[in-house]
Scaffold this motif. Structure first.
Motif, mmCIF file in Angstrom:
data_model
loop_
_atom_site.group_PDB
_atom_site.id
_atom_site.type_symbol
_atom_site.label_atom_id
_atom_site.label_comp_id
_atom_site.label_asym_id
_atom_site.label_seq_id
_atom_site.Cartn_x
_atom_site.Cartn_y
_atom_site.Cartn_z
ATOM 1 N N LEU A 20 0.835 -1.157 0.063
ATOM 2 C CA LEU A 20 0.006 0.002 -0.025
ATOM 3 C C LEU A 20 0.785 1.321 0.055
ATOM 4 C CD1 LEU A 20 -2.928 -0.999 2.461
ATOM 5 C CD2 LEU A 20 -3.203 -0.384 0.049
ATOM 6 N N ALA A 21 1.970 1.294 0.834
ATOM 7 C CA ALA A 21 2.709 2.444 0.775
ATOM 8 C C ALA A 21 3.539 2.755 -0.386
ATOM 9 C CB ALA A 21 3.804 2.319 2.174
ATOM 10 N N ALA A 22 3.909 1.648 -1.030
ATOM 11 C CA ALA A 22 4.648 1.643 -2.355
ATOM 12 C C ALA A 22 3.636 2.109 -3.521
ATOM 13 C CB ALA A 22 5.390 0.345 -2.533
ATOM 14 N N GLY A 23 2.820 1.599 -3.429
ATOM 15 C CA GLY A 23 1.546 1.986 -4.449
ATOM 16 C C GLY A 23 1.456 3.471 -4.661
ATOM 17 N N GLN A 24 1.785 4.223 -3.456
ATOM 18 C CA GLN A 24 1.587 5.739 -3.469
ATOM 19 C C GLN A 24 2.681 6.295 -4.121
ATOM 20 O OE1 GLN A 24 -1.696 6.233 -2.352
ATOM 21 N NE2 GLN A 24 -1.553 4.119 -1.607
ATOM 22 N N ILE A 25 3.478 5.635 -4.512
ATOM 23 C CA ILE A 25 4.859 6.415 -5.140
ATOM 24 C C ILE A 25 4.310 6.301 -6.753
ATOM 25 C CG2 ILE A 25 7.058 6.424 -5.407
ATOM 26 C CD1 ILE A 25 7.639 4.896 -2.992
ATOM 27 N N GLU A 26 4.592 7.586 -7.413
ATOM 28 C CA GLU A 26 4.120 7.412 -8.849
ATOM 29 C C GLU A 26 5.237 6.399 -9.533
ATOM 30 O OE1 GLU A 26 4.114 10.840 -12.474
ATOM 31 O OE2 GLU A 26 4.581 11.221 -10.542
ATOM 32 N N GLY A 27 4.591 5.701 -10.593
ATOM 33 C CA GLY A 27 5.439 4.703 -11.471
ATOM 34 C C GLY A 27 5.445 3.357 -10.842
ATOM 35 N N VAL A 28 5.085 3.280 -9.516
ATOM 36 C CA VAL A 28 5.498 1.943 -8.780
ATOM 37 C C VAL A 28 4.187 0.961 -9.206
ATOM 38 C CG1 VAL A 28 5.216 0.734 -6.701
ATOM 39 C CG2 VAL A 28 6.669 2.702 -6.916
ATOM 40 N N ALA A 29 3.076 1.369 -9.459
ATOM 41 C CA ALA A 29 1.819 0.625 -9.943
ATOM 42 C C ALA A 29 1.915 -0.310 -11.156
ATOM 43 C CB ALA A 29 0.413 1.341 -9.761
ATOM 44 N N ALA A 32 4.674 -2.944 -10.578
ATOM 45 C CA ALA A 32 4.125 -4.074 -9.499
ATOM 46 C C ALA A 32 3.240 -5.051 -10.273
ATOM 47 C CB ALA A 32 3.531 -3.382 -8.296
ATOM 48 N N ASP A 33 2.147 -4.438 -10.973
ATOM 49 C CA ASP A 33 1.380 -5.139 -11.803
ATOM 50 C C ASP A 33 1.911 -6.035 -12.413
ATOM 51 O OD1 ASP A 33 -1.666 -5.521 -12.616
ATOM 52 O OD2 ASP A 33 -0.981 -4.859 -14.294
ATOM 53 N N ARG A 34 3.033 -5.939 -13.287
ATOM 54 C CA ARG A 34 3.870 -6.851 -14.032
ATOM 55 C C ARG A 34 4.427 -8.066 -13.374
ATOM 56 N NH1 ARG A 34 4.817 -2.420 -17.184
ATOM 57 N NH2 ARG A 34 6.646 -1.865 -16.207
ATOM 58 N N LEU A 35 4.667 -7.770 -12.016
ATOM 59 C CA LEU A 35 5.483 -8.743 -11.141
ATOM 60 C C LEU A 35 4.449 -9.792 -10.601
ATOM 61 C CD1 LEU A 35 7.902 -6.344 -9.507
ATOM 62 C CD2 LEU A 35 8.383 -8.145 -11.158
ATOM 63 N N ALA A 209 3.804 -11.409 -3.925
ATOM 64 C CA ALA A 209 2.709 -11.257 -4.576
ATOM 65 C C ALA A 209 1.571 -10.298 -4.389
ATOM 66 C CB ALA A 209 2.149 -12.467 -5.333
ATOM 67 N N ILE A 210 1.373 -10.758 -2.977
ATOM 68 C CA ILE A 210 0.258 -10.011 -2.314
ATOM 69 C C ILE A 210 0.739 -8.480 -2.365
ATOM 70 C CG2 ILE A 210 -0.774 -9.564 -0.298
ATOM 71 C CD1 ILE A 210 -1.136 -12.555 0.160
ATOM 72 N N GLY A 211 2.126 -8.176 -1.895
ATOM 73 C CA GLY A 211 2.502 -6.930 -1.739
ATOM 74 C C GLY A 211 2.544 -6.090 -3.101
ATOM 75 N N ALA A 212 2.904 -6.956 -4.282
ATOM 76 C CA ALA A 212 2.710 -6.422 -5.600
ATOM 77 C C ALA A 212 1.241 -5.984 -5.975
ATOM 78 C CB ALA A 212 3.269 -7.426 -6.581
ATOM 79 N N MET A 213 0.342 -6.861 -5.507
ATOM 80 C CA MET A 213 -0.855 -6.607 -5.936
ATOM 81 C C MET A 213 -1.248 -5.393 -5.212
ATOM 82 S SD MET A 213 -4.097 -8.894 -5.485
ATOM 83 C CE MET A 213 -4.215 -8.917 -3.521
ATOM 84 N N PHE A 214 -1.206 -5.302 -3.896
ATOM 85 C CA PHE A 214 -1.382 -4.189 -3.267
ATOM 86 C C PHE A 214 -1.035 -2.912 -3.776
ATOM 87 C CE2 PHE A 214 -3.798 -6.759 -0.313
ATOM 88 C CZ PHE A 214 -4.403 -6.144 0.256
ATOM 89 N N ALA A 215 0.395 -2.967 -4.261
ATOM 90 C CA ALA A 215 0.985 -1.857 -4.702
ATOM 91 C C ALA A 215 0.080 -1.444 -6.028
ATOM 92 C CB ALA A 215 2.517 -2.100 -4.995
ATOM 93 N N GLN A 217 -2.812 -2.032 -6.779
ATOM 94 C CA GLN A 217 -4.110 -1.519 -6.707
ATOM 95 C C GLN A 217 -4.166 -0.560 -5.556
ATOM 96 O OE1 GLN A 217 -6.306 -2.085 -9.197
ATOM 97 N NE2 GLN A 217 -5.040 -3.446 -10.307
ATOM 98 N N GLY A 218 -3.324 0.219 -5.139
ATOM 99 C CA GLY A 218 -3.400 0.806 -3.785
ATOM 100 C C GLY A 218 -4.454 1.948 -4.109
#
Length: 329
Positions: A20-29, A32-35, A209-215, A217-218
């Motif tokens: 969730l925290a990483a997903g707020q950073i521009e360009g991370v989403a 993360a989606d591809r991972l 995978a869960i961390g990437a998903m939350f990033a 779709q944060g």
């Protein structure tokens, strides 16, 4: 269990927070989606390597436990999933589909750990494992078509592709790896040295995978924080209802204590990582379906831990009742 296994729920919660925290950073989403899918495929490969499909025939040596567990897992639980969704998630169709995907996929790994912790019949539980895997692989698309087709757009071609990509490919690779390693190193080395190292790998890559998903779709989660809480009620009720079903079936069919523990863990544990992997690929435009499945790893470990203590608490009375019923015959 090693430290990674023991603290799986904490690791998953940490992955949620970091994602969730990483997903707020521009360009991370988008990264993360591809991972997500690669992480899940590594996790599933690690799980499938340990599954002995050659033992399919062994399960039906105990027809009472095998037959009743398959009946509960693949007839009763899907109907229960639909009913719980109708009561609690009628206004959230994507979460309802996620609940169905979670509850129609019986576990293929963790239930063995908790069967062992409660002194259940682990060999019997192991022999049931291949059937749970093969039947969920075949029946999950059927359940989605039958129960979820009216709730969300169901892309059948994409669904078939997702089953092939995230289930069949890791399963085949796992089978090849298992055969090659046992031939090269021996069955004892494979079982005692190699397999114990894979369980932490599964958990770590599930958390990634869960961390990437939350990033990825944060934004959706931040805008709808109550959605995951909505899932907790029907999931907890599923465990409570099926535990009651397990004890009732155990009395009716005269299960021994070891058979009871095996049966209950088989009908209670769910394969949320597999369902999550399919949801990510099959429903790219419905992120809430995948998010709904994250509740599984968060709730399952502590609930199964409590249920193990319930089993141990009733062990003496159950064994005494079983012995008495046998002596009356």
């Amino acid at each position: 269990m090693d430290a990674v296994e023991k603290y799986q729920s904490a690791l998953v919660l940490a992955a949620v927070a970091v994602g969730l925290a990483a997903g707020q950073i521009e360009g991370v989403a988008p990264v993360a989606d591809r991972l997500i899918v690669p992480f899940l495929m590594v996790m599933l490969f690690a799980a499938f390597v340990g599954i002995p499909l050659s033992s399919l025939r062994e399960a039906f040596g105990n027809r009472r436990v095998a037959g009743s567990s398959l009946l509960v897992n693949f007839v009763w639980s899907p109907l229960l999933a639909v009913g719980l969704g109708a009561v609690f998630l009628r206004d959230q169709p994507a979460l309802w589909v996620g609940l169905i995907m979670l509850l129609v996929t019986p576990c293929t790994d963790w239930y063995l750990v908790f069967t062992d912790l409660a002194d259940g019949d682990v060999p019997l539980a192991t022999s049931l494992l291949p059937y749970n895997l093969v039947l969920q692989l075949v029946l999950l698309p059927v359940y989605l078509y039958a129960f979820a087709g009216t709730l969300v757009d169901l892309p059948l071609a994409l669904l078939a592709e997702s089953v092939l990509l995230v289930l069949v490919v890791p399963l085949l690779l796992g089978g090849v790896a298992r055969r090659g390693l046992t031939r090269a190193k021996g069955e004892t080395w494979f079982r005692e040295r190699f397999l114990p190292r894979l369980s932490p790998v599964q958990i770590v890559f599930l958390a990634l995978a869960i961390g990437a998903m939350f990033a990825s779709q944060g934004g959706v989660i931040v805008e709808n924080p109550r959605l995951l809480a909505l899932m907790a009620v029907p999931v907890a009720l599923f465990y409570a209802i099926n535990l009651g079903v397990g004890f009732a079936a155990g009395r009716l069919l005269d299960f021994s204590y070891g058979e009871l523990v095996c049966f209950n863990n088989t009908i209670l544990s769910r394969n949320s990582p597999t369902a999550l992997a399919i949801a990510v690929v099959a429903f790219p435009n419905e992120p809430l379906i995948a998010l709904a499945l994250v509740i599984g790893p968060l709730l399952e470990l502590p609930l199964l831990g409590v249920i193990s203590q319930v089993h141990l608490a009733v062990r003496g009375r159950w064994t005494a009742g079983f012995d008495a019923s046998r002596s009356d015959r």
